[in-house]
Design a protein around this motif. Structure first.
Motif, PDB file in Angstrom:
ATOM      1  N   UNK A  43      -5.567   9.687 -14.274  1.00 14.79           N
ATOM      2  CA  UNK A  43      -6.680  10.560 -13.932  1.00 14.79           C
ATOM      3  C   UNK A  43      -6.624  10.905 -12.445  1.00 14.79           C
ATOM      4  N   UNK A  44      -7.404  11.908 -12.042  1.00 17.45           N
ATOM      5  CA  UNK A  44      -7.398  12.313 -10.634  1.00 17.45           C
ATOM      6  C   UNK A  44      -7.839  11.175  -9.715  1.00 17.45           C
ATOM      7  N   UNK A  45      -8.844  10.420 -10.132  1.00 20.15           N
ATOM      8  CA  UNK A  45      -9.292   9.282  -9.329  1.00 20.15           C
ATOM      9  C   UNK A  45      -8.200   8.241  -9.173  1.00 20.15           C
ATOM     10  N   UNK A  46      -7.366   8.080 -10.178  1.00 18.13           N
ATOM     11  CA  UNK A  46      -6.245   7.155 -10.101  1.00 18.13           C
ATOM     12  C   UNK A  46      -5.201   7.614  -9.088  1.00 18.13           C
ATOM     13  N   UNK A  47      -4.934   8.910  -9.075  1.00 18.00           N
ATOM     14  CA  UNK A  47      -3.982   9.441  -8.095  1.00 18.00           C
ATOM     15  C   UNK A  47      -4.531   9.263  -6.682  1.00 18.00           C
ATOM     16  N   UNK A  48      -5.840   9.492  -6.525  1.00 16.69           N
ATOM     17  CA  UNK A  48      -6.462   9.290  -5.212  1.00 16.69           C
ATOM     18  C   UNK A  48      -6.359   7.818  -4.810  1.00 16.69           C
ATOM     19  N   UNK A  49      -6.594   6.912  -5.774  1.00 20.78           N
ATOM     20  CA  UNK A  49      -6.506   5.482  -5.486  1.00 20.78           C
ATOM     21  C   UNK A  49      -5.078   5.086  -5.106  1.00 20.78           C
ATOM     22  N   UNK A  50      -4.087   5.617  -5.805  1.00 23.68           N
ATOM     23  CA  UNK A  50      -2.691   5.309  -5.489  1.00 23.68           C
ATOM     24  C   UNK A  50      -2.360   5.806  -4.078  1.00 23.68           C
ATOM     25  N   UNK A  51      -2.790   7.033  -3.762  1.00 28.12           N
ATOM     26  CA  UNK A  51      -2.540   7.568  -2.419  1.00 28.12           C
ATOM     27  C   UNK A  51      -3.238   6.723  -1.359  1.00 28.12           C
ATOM     28  N   UNK A  52      -4.463   6.255  -1.656  1.00 25.68           N
ATOM     29  CA  UNK A  52      -5.184   5.406  -0.703  1.00 25.68           C
ATOM     30  C   UNK A  52      -4.455   4.076  -0.511  1.00 25.68           C
ATOM     31  N   UNK A  53      -3.961   3.490  -1.598  1.00 25.93           N
ATOM     32  CA  UNK A  53      -3.218   2.233  -1.479  1.00 25.93           C
ATOM     33  C   UNK A  53      -1.926   2.429  -0.690  1.00 25.93           C
ATOM     34  N   UNK A  54      -1.264   3.568  -0.915  1.00 22.11           N
ATOM     35  CA  UNK A  54      -0.057   3.865  -0.136  1.00 22.11           C
ATOM     36  C   UNK A  54      -0.404   4.052   1.339  1.00 22.11           C
ATOM     37  N   UNK A  55      -1.551   4.656   1.606  1.00 23.93           N
ATOM     38  CA  UNK A  55      -1.971   4.840   2.998  1.00 23.93           C
ATOM     39  C   UNK A  55      -2.295   3.522   3.669  1.00 23.93           C
ATOM     40  N   UNK A  56      -2.960   2.611   2.937  1.00 25.84           N
ATOM     41  CA  UNK A  56      -3.289   1.303   3.498  1.00 25.84           C
ATOM     42  C   UNK A  56      -2.022   0.498   3.760  1.00 25.84           C
TER      43      UNK A  56
END
Length: 183
Positions: free
Chosen positions: A124-137
């Motif tokens: 889902x879109x929220x999952x992609x946002x979460x993955x990008x956030x984890x990659x950013x962290x």
């Protein structure tokens, strides 16, 4: 026996005589008191925006309470509805006197889908946002294999949700439920 009822309509007070009838084993006069009070309002643009925000906030909080209840098992999974139940609700709403119930149902479904799409479930879109956030962290890109595993897990979770919802829909249909021996 006929009953004399005092009715107040605006400033006028009337006495109306009604005769109760036996309907489905109970004696009724054909009137009922509902907890809903109907009134018509004509808001301006700013007031309509405030009412919309208030209604969307109530529906959103209701969605999150239901999701939280699913995780804590306070809410039964049997409450979840899918396309068959939504079609039935849409048909009932479309048969109402005004268009408001149908448009309200459409708005609630749209809000529900929008919020669920923003859940941190991969795929889902929220999952992609979460993955990008984890990659950013972590300050690095995850490998393709890690991303594939996350997306596969999200897909399986979504598939299980869809199977559950469609099963619930089918079990609400009486003639199908007769063929299921475990119910």
């Amino acid at each position: 026996r006929p009953l004399a009822l005092d009715v107040q309509r605006g400033a006028e007070r009337l006495t109306v005589t009604v005769t109760p009838r036996k309907i489905e084993g109970a004696v009724r006069i054909g009137a009922q008191i509902t907890p809903l009070e109907l009134r018509t309002i004509e808001p301006g643009p700013l007031e309509a925006l405030k009412l919309s925000v208030k209604q969307n906030w109530e529906w959103s909080s209701q969605i999150f309470v239901t999701l939280g209840g699913l995780f804590t098992r306070e809410t039964s999974v049997k409450q979840l509805m899918g396309p068959v139940a939504i079609a039935g609700l849409s048909g009932e709403a479309a048969q109402q006197v005004s268009w408001i119930p149908l448009f309200s149902l459409m708005a609630m479904i749209s809000l529900n889908l929008g919020l669920l799409n923003l859940m941190p479930i991969p795929v889902l879109d929220g999952g992609h946002i979460a993955i990008l956030a984890l990659e950013g962290v972590s300050r690095r890109d995850f490998s393709m294999k890690v991303k594939e595993k996350m997306l596969l897990a999200g897909f399986v979770l979504l598939l299980m949700l869809m199977v559950t919802v469609i099963y619930n829909d089918l079990m609400r249909i009486q003639w199908i439920e007769r063929f299921v021996p475990w119910r």
